[in-house]
Design a protein around this motif. Structure first.
Motif, PDB file in Angstrom:
ATOM      1  N   CYS A  19       0.817  -1.221   0.000  1.00  0.00           N
ATOM      2  CA  CYS A  19       0.000   0.000   0.000  1.00  0.00           C
ATOM      3  C   CYS A  19       0.850   1.271   0.000  1.00  0.00           C
ATOM      4  O   CYS A  19       1.782   1.406   0.786  1.00  0.00           O
ATOM      5  CB  CYS A  19      -0.935  -0.003   1.204  1.00  0.00           C
ATOM      6  SG  CYS A  19      -2.169   1.305   1.084  1.00  0.00           S
ATOM      7  N   CYS A  21      -0.843   4.310   0.174  1.00  0.00           N
ATOM      8  CA  CYS A  21      -1.789   5.361   0.557  1.00  0.00           C
ATOM      9  C   CYS A  21      -1.022   6.407   1.376  1.00  0.00           C
ATOM     10  O   CYS A  21       0.126   6.186   1.779  1.00  0.00           O
ATOM     11  CB  CYS A  21      -2.976   4.784   1.327  1.00  0.00           C
ATOM     12  SG  CYS A  21      -2.642   4.344   3.051  1.00  0.00           S
ATOM     13  N   CYS A  24       0.419   4.965   4.728  1.00  0.00           N
ATOM     14  CA  CYS A  24       1.418   3.896   4.550  1.00  0.00           C
ATOM     15  C   CYS A  24       2.700   4.481   3.957  1.00  0.00           C
ATOM     16  O   CYS A  24       3.807   4.232   4.459  1.00  0.00           O
ATOM     17  CB  CYS A  24       0.882   2.800   3.636  1.00  0.00           C
ATOM     18  SG  CYS A  24      -0.276   1.688   4.452  1.00  0.00           S
ATOM     19  N   ASN A 273      -4.578   0.691   8.238  1.00  0.00           N
ATOM     20  CA  ASN A 273      -3.437   1.497   7.740  1.00  0.00           C
ATOM     21  C   ASN A 273      -3.854   2.795   7.052  1.00  0.00           C
ATOM     22  O   ASN A 273      -3.035   3.686   6.871  1.00  0.00           O
ATOM     23  CB  ASN A 273      -2.532   0.641   6.843  1.00  0.00           C
ATOM     24  CG  ASN A 273      -3.257   0.135   5.618  1.00  0.00           C
ATOM     25  OD1 ASN A 273      -3.491   0.861   4.665  1.00  0.00           O
ATOM     26  ND2 ASN A 273      -3.638  -1.134   5.644  1.00  0.00           N
ATOM     27  N   THR A 274      -5.122   2.907   6.673  1.00  0.00           N
ATOM     28  CA  THR A 274      -5.617   4.135   6.029  1.00  0.00           C
ATOM     29  C   THR A 274      -6.040   5.207   7.032  1.00  0.00           C
ATOM     30  O   THR A 274      -6.358   6.330   6.653  1.00  0.00           O
ATOM     31  CB  THR A 274      -6.874   3.800   5.190  1.00  0.00           C
ATOM     32  OG1 THR A 274      -7.761   3.018   6.016  1.00  0.00           O
ATOM     33  CG2 THR A 274      -6.523   3.019   3.936  1.00  0.00           C
TER      34      THR A 274
HETATM   35 ZN    ZN Z   1      -2.263   2.056   3.311  1.00  0.00          ZN
END
Ligand code: ZN
Ligand code: MLT
Ligand code: MN
Length: 304
Positions: A19, A21, A24, A273-274
């Motif tokens: 990821c 994002c 991350c 994780n977002t």
């Molecule tokens: Zn992420």
């Protein structure tokens, strides 16, 4: 009684392997002030030597290395993990069982009949483990009936059903029933103090409110900040609530729910994780702090 946070992230961990994002990438590159976290698991002990592992995360090996209390080194082959309790059959909560296959004894596993059914069909870990250490299954009823674990003195476990669904791989995903997902009250019968642990909590129902009213420590679902976080971050389409997770911010969110229990220590766990609350000096984290709520971190220990 000690409650040790082995992993405070949701499935995928933080940062997630594939990821990029905002959070991350920001964590990986060092651009953001954010601490990596492993996948969802806690351990409970009354004497600091013998532990009940609550959920077995895919990160169990590094979690044991990071928490030497779980590896007391009394014999050539040894572990502090006396038993495993599973809250559901989700991949991030059960895959670590495969990493425990070298166990010198049959693994004592406490879970509901529904979870056992998933782990002997859609994801047949129990069957696989029969070719290694083997499993001793102890059924827990999803109705609040207390149980104790031999060798873990003075701690009572009280599992109750949460409204949610079995994992995507489950043969009974489309037909939810009590026992697919549990909340757990962990009680020190000596001090009378107790904790509520519910890393997957989508709906706040009366049994959850009852447990929150009683709890000295509320360790609950901190998966996402907003319901639409996955689409907002461009990484998915599902709403948090469709995945059995109540978002934190705004009306009806977890922070509002938790505001009714100001006397308890309130800690968010199973952080996806977002989630922008992972940014230590971010605005969302400041909002969590202002609400008197904490964000769990790997290695944190609570004494009750
Ligand atoms: Zn992420
Ligand atoms: C969840 O908590 O919704 C699941 O663990 C998601 C997953 O399998 O990664
Ligand atoms: Mn999960």
């Amino acid at each position: 009684m000690k409650i040790r946070i082995l992993g405070s992230a949701a499935g995928g961990g933080f940062p997630q392997w594939n990821c990029n994002c905002e959070t991350c990438d920001g964590c990986r590159s060092g651009r953001l002030n954010a601490i990596p976290r492993s996948q969802s698991s806690i351990a409970v002990s009354s004497n600091g030597l013998d532990w009940v592992l609550i959920n077995a995360s895919p990160d169990i090996r590094s979690q044991i290395l990071a928490n030497p209390e779980l590896q007391p080194n009394r014999h050539l082959r040894d572990t502090g993990i006396k038993a495993v309790f599973l809250m559901d059959a989700q991949i991030d909560h059960v895959t670590g069982l495969l990493m425990l296959r070298e166990s010198k004894v049959r693994l004592p596993i406490y879970c509901s009949a529904r979870v056992k059914s998933d782990l002997t069909s859609g994801f047949p870990i129990f069957n696989i483990l029969e070719h290694y250490c083997g499993v001793d299954w102890f059924e827990v009823k999803p109705d609040g009936t207390p149980f104790t674990v031999p060798g873990i003195d003075g701690i009572q476990f009280e599992p109750f059903a949460l409204t949610s669904k079995a994992p995507p791989y489950s043969p009974h995903r489309a037909a939810p029933a009590p026992g697919d997902n549990l909340g757990l009250v962990i009680r020190n019968v000596v001090t009378g103090k107790c904790a509520l642990y519910a890393p997957g909590l989508g709906v706040i129902e009366p049994p959850v409110e009852k447990a929150m009213r009683e709890a000295d420590l509320i360790l609950v679902d901190g998966t996402t900040w907003t319901d639409d976080e996955m689409s907002r971050r461009g990484v998915g389409k599902k709403l948090a609530r469709e995945m059995g997770h109540l978002y934190q911010s705004g009306a009806g969110g977890m922070l509002e729910v938790l505001s009714a229990y100001p006397n308890a220590r309130r800690v968010l766990i199973h952080i996806n994780n977002t989630n922008p609350i992972l940014i230590e000096d971010g605005a969302e984290r400041a909002e969590v702090r202002a609400a008197g709520v904490e964000v769990a971190q790997d290695g944190l220990v609570f004494e009750l």
